[in-house]
Design a protein around this motif. Structure first.
Motif, short mmCIF file in Angstrom:
data_model
loop_
_atom_site.label_atom_id
_atom_site.label_comp_id
_atom_site.label_asym_id
_atom_site.label_seq_id
_atom_site.Cartn_x
_atom_site.Cartn_y
_atom_site.Cartn_z
N ARG A 75 0.84 -1.20 0.00
CA ARG A 75 0.00 0.00 0.00
C ARG A 75 0.87 1.24 0.00
NH1 ARG A 75 -3.71 2.89 4.27
NH2 ARG A 75 -1.80 2.82 5.45
N ASP A 118 -4.43 5.18 -1.02
CA ASP A 118 -5.39 4.99 -2.11
C ASP A 118 -4.83 4.15 -3.26
OD1 ASP A 118 -3.57 6.88 -3.02
OD2 ASP A 118 -5.08 8.11 -4.02
N LEU A 119 -3.58 3.69 -3.13
CA LEU A 119 -2.95 2.90 -4.18
C LEU A 119 -2.44 1.58 -3.59
CD1 LEU A 119 -2.01 2.93 -7.17
CD2 LEU A 119 0.13 3.91 -6.37
N THR A 130 -1.90 -3.13 -10.23
CA THR A 130 -2.04 -1.88 -9.48
C THR A 130 -3.49 -1.45 -9.46
OG1 THR A 130 0.16 -1.18 -10.23
CG2 THR A 130 -1.26 0.52 -9.31
N LYS A 131 -3.96 -0.99 -8.29
CA LYS A 131 -5.31 -0.45 -8.20
C LYS A 131 -5.28 0.83 -7.39
CE LYS A 131 -10.12 -1.24 -7.35
NZ LYS A 131 -11.17 -2.20 -7.14
N ARG A 132 -5.93 1.86 -7.92
CA ARG A 132 -6.07 3.14 -7.22
C ARG A 132 -7.56 3.37 -6.98
NH1 ARG A 132 -2.70 7.34 -6.75
NH2 ARG A 132 -1.46 6.68 -8.52
N GLU A 138 -10.69 5.69 -6.36
CA GLU A 138 -11.08 7.07 -6.64
C GLU A 138 -11.57 7.77 -5.38
OE1 GLU A 138 -13.83 7.18 -9.88
OE2 GLU A 138 -12.45 6.11 -11.19
N ARG A 150 -9.90 4.72 1.07
CA ARG A 150 -8.54 4.24 1.30
C ARG A 150 -8.56 2.73 1.48
NH1 ARG A 150 -6.54 8.58 0.34
NH2 ARG A 150 -6.38 10.42 1.61
#
Length: 113
Positions: A45, A50-51, A66-68, A70, A73
């Protein structure tokens, strides 16, 4: 679908999200004391929360996802824990931005009649 026996490791400390697979694999070896080529998933993390990056080796090659988020958290245990293992179901909650530590079932009343 994950193959049976796959474990999911969640690093609890913040990770530099500029790192790619080689640097994260080294962190798996040195910090998590794991084998990055063993077929297990390792999640990292970013500082803002948020990523999230997930690395694994699928038997044919190295994978990096990878995931972010929007909004919201990714929730992680305290950094003092170092790393924790979570289930694949908990990983699904985590990736959806849901508190995987205590997911709540929704209860709907049934009609009486």
């Amino acid at each position: 679908m994950m193959p049976s026996g796959v474990r999911v490791w969640l690093a609890t400390d913040h990770t530099d999200m500029r790192k790619g697979f080689p640097s994260l694999a080294l962190q798996v070896q040195e910090v998590l004391k794991g084998d990055p080529l063993g077929g297990h998933l390792f999640c990292f993390r970013g500082r803002r929360g948020d990523l999230l990056k997930v690395i694994w080796h699928d038997g044919q090659g190295a994978c990096l996802s990878t995931k972010r988020l929007e909004r919201g958290r990714f929730l992680c245990p305290s950094p003092a824990d170092g790393a924790v293992t979570i289930s694949t179901a908990q990983l699904a909650y985590l990736l959806s931005g849901i508190d995987w530590r205590n997911p709540q079932e929704t209860w709907r009343p049934t009609s009486m009649g």
